[in-house]
Write an enzyme that holds these catalytic residues in place. Structure first.
Site, PDB file in Angstrom:
ATOM      1  N   HIS A 166      19.177 -83.582  -8.029  1.00  0.00           N
ATOM      2  CA  HIS A 166      20.229 -84.417  -7.050  1.00  0.00           C
ATOM      3  C   HIS A 166      20.709 -83.384  -5.998  1.00  0.00           C
ATOM      4  O   HIS A 166      20.829 -82.072  -6.170  1.00  0.00           O
ATOM      5  CB  HIS A 166      21.295 -84.546  -7.799  1.00  0.00           C
ATOM      6  CG  HIS A 166      21.389 -85.771  -8.814  1.00  0.00           C
ATOM      7  ND1 HIS A 166      21.737 -85.851  -9.867  1.00  0.00           N
ATOM      8  CD2 HIS A 166      20.771 -87.135  -8.403  1.00  0.00           C
ATOM      9  CE1 HIS A 166      21.444 -87.142 -10.503  1.00  0.00           C
ATOM     10  NE2 HIS A 166      20.814 -87.684  -9.738  1.00  0.00           N
ATOM     11  N   CYS A 260      29.631 -83.332 -10.584  1.00  0.00           N
ATOM     12  CA  CYS A 260      28.819 -84.550 -11.125  1.00  0.00           C
ATOM     13  C   CYS A 260      29.697 -85.444 -11.829  1.00  0.00           C
ATOM     14  O   CYS A 260      29.471 -86.640 -12.234  1.00  0.00           O
ATOM     15  CB  CYS A 260      27.694 -84.050 -12.205  1.00  0.00           C
ATOM     16  SG  CYS A 260      26.473 -82.957 -11.388  1.00  0.00           S
TER      17      CYS A 260
END
Ligand code: ARG
Length: 265
Positions: A166, A260
């Site tokens: 990511h 996150c």
């Protein structure tokens, strides 16, 4: 600048139940009590010390990665662009995010299937500039759709190292000029884009990138990063940031840390 608000989800059902990135191993279980403590320390730092408003999403049994709210979508003003998760293991999360934002009367937008988009995990604003990461989780065509919704151009950055799957694992904009970046996680042209457009890139070493140094949360001049990142801490302090280093070991087992666990709302 107004104080940020975040959406978080308590780790009641958090565990390593499957493997969808190189960090996860079902043989390396989460210490539940420790995860709970790490999440609560982070939550308390944000809400009590840094005075951030944090809203909570109700945990759902069978969706262990729901704690990683950054992947639920992307929020800009009153628009919520819902994610289409890449892996079947996480697809079930989308309806819970959508329900939450619908109840709060956000304008809901979606990306057409089968395009994948994993929210703020792969789409980060640096001032007015939008940077997106694609390859492992999000499709670059999905970023066309979201940039259309937000009426903005964007820099599309290809990710090439599966450990940094990511964008928020290797890139953290801190304000309009400074960003943490682990360059080796990007394809050559993406590296050029970053170096040409970011006035003050803080280049993170591989060692510290592997400790999730780039998975940082910024609140004004305060930055929360995982512990064990002394070089990054020094660079941030040189620039006048106050660094809060917390232990995220149990979440790193799933391939995530500070950033996150929050979604800017
Ligand atoms: N286990 C999760 C996954 O692989 C971790 C997500 C981390 N989130 C992030 N924004 N980088 O999808």
């Amino acid at each position: 600048m107004s104080a940020p608000a975040f959406l978080m989800c308590p780790p009641d059902y958090y565990e390593i139940a499957y493997e969808i990135n190189p960090w996860m191993s079902v043989r390396r279980a989460v210490d539940k009590a420790k995860a709970e403590r790490q999440w609560t320390d982070f939550y308390e730092l944000l809400t009590q010390n840094l005075k951030v408003k944090v809203e909570l999403l109700k945990p759902v049994a069978g969706l262990p990665d729901l704690v990683f709210t950054a992947n639920g979508g992307l929020v800009r003003k009153r628009i919520f662009i819902r994610s289409n998760f890449r892996h079947k293991e996480r697809k079930g999360e989308a309806v819970y995010f959508e329900k939450w934002f619908r109840k709060k009367e956000y304008i809901i937008k979606t990306v057409e299937q089968p395009l994948c988009f994993e929210g703020e995990g792969d789409a980060l604003f640096m001032g007015q500039e939008l940077y997106t990461g694609f390859h492992f989780r999000s499709d670059v065509q999905a970023h066309d759709t979201i940039s259309g919704y937000l009426r903005t151009s964007y820099f599309a950055l290809e990710l090439t190292d599966k450990r940094f799957y990511h964008l928020d694992t290797c890139f953290a904009p801190l304000n309009e000029t400074t960003a943490l970046v682990y360059l080796a996680a990007f394809e050559a042209y993406a590296q050029l884009i970053l170096l040409e457009n970011i006035p003050d890139p803080v280049r993170v070493s591989e060692d510290e990138a592997l400790r999730f140094a780039c998975n940082a949360v910024v609140v004004g001049k305060n930055v929360v990063i995982p512990s064990g990142c002394p070089e990054t801490t020094k660079e941030l302090e040189k620039r006048g940031f106050r660094v809060y280093a917390l232990d995220f070991s149990e979440f790193i087992k799933a391939g995530g840390a500070a950033k996150c666990l929050v979604l800017r709302i």
